[in-house]
Design an enzyme around this catalytic site. Sequence first.
Site, PDB file in Angstrom:
ATOM      1  NE  ARG A  55      43.698  99.217  65.941  1.00 27.93           N
ATOM      2  CZ  ARG A  55      43.576 100.218  65.080  1.00 27.93           C
ATOM      3  NH1 ARG A  55      44.591 101.013  64.852  1.00 27.93           N
ATOM      4  NH2 ARG A  55      42.448 100.411  64.424  1.00 27.93           N
ATOM      5  N   GLY A  87      39.988 102.108  76.442  1.00 28.34           N
ATOM      6  CA  GLY A  87      39.713 103.411  77.049  1.00 28.34           C
ATOM      7  C   GLY A  87      38.594 104.151  76.337  1.00 28.34           C
ATOM      8  CE1 TYR A  88      40.616 107.217  72.563  1.00 32.06           C
ATOM      9  CE2 TYR A  88      41.050 105.504  70.963  1.00 32.06           C
ATOM     10  CZ  TYR A  88      41.405 106.681  71.577  1.00 32.06           C
ATOM     11  OH  TYR A  88      42.551 107.323  71.206  1.00 32.06           O
ATOM     12  CG  PHE A 122      23.030 103.242  78.635  1.00 34.75           C
ATOM     13  CD1 PHE A 122      23.138 102.133  77.814  1.00 34.75           C
ATOM     14  CD2 PHE A 122      23.986 103.430  79.622  1.00 34.75           C
ATOM     15  CE1 PHE A 122      24.185 101.222  77.975  1.00 34.75           C
ATOM     16  CE2 PHE A 122      25.027 102.534  79.784  1.00 34.75           C
ATOM     17  CZ  PHE A 122      25.130 101.425  78.952  1.00 34.75           C
ATOM     18  CD  GLU A 165      18.536 103.562  74.744  1.00 37.83           C
ATOM     19  OE1 GLU A 165      18.560 104.744  74.304  1.00 37.83           O
ATOM     20  OE2 GLU A 165      17.514 102.876  74.777  1.00 37.83           O
ATOM     21  CE  LYS A 169      18.055 113.554  66.805  1.00 38.19           C
ATOM     22  NZ  LYS A 169      17.746 114.647  67.716  1.00 38.19           N
ATOM     23  CG  ASP A 170      11.162 109.010  63.873  1.00 35.21           C
ATOM     24  OD1 ASP A 170      11.387 109.530  64.993  1.00 35.21           O
ATOM     25  OD2 ASP A 170      10.370 109.504  63.037  1.00 35.21           O
TER      26      ASP A 170
END
Length: 143
Positions: free
Chosen positions: A31, A37-38, A52, A90, A115-116
């Site tokens: 796991r 990896g993720y 970023f 970010e 988003k804001d």
Amino acid sequence: MPDQHDTPRQAKPPLAASAANPQKQRRGLNRVWHAAGYSLAGLRAGWHETAFRQEALAALVLIPAAFWLGRSWPETVLLAGTVMLVLMVELLNTGIEAAIDRIGPEWHALSKRAKDMGSAAVLLSLLLCAGTWLMALYARLAG
């Protein structure tokens, strides 16, 4: 007469999500390996975002500089930690934007609000980072 609490408990049926997501079935180092990896895939995805990428390049300079500027381990950790915090916020903001964009391209007040708010979180982390670094620089150069 048997108490209602004496009856054996039945096992819960497996959730449909666990069958759809193989990560839920993994245990131990397997796991951890897949989760790493993720995480790396997330960093690669973040690298495709200009903001970023700029912040990560700044971190390559600022994190080593934290070891020069910091007068103690707590101060060094605080300086480097604020830089890392900017990167983390970010990435979260980018995740919010991607999830909203997946829903659809049309304008919606709640999408804009989400988003804001993500953008505001990035701004606050940048202000915290800049303020911390400016105070540390002042202390180093004035003292």
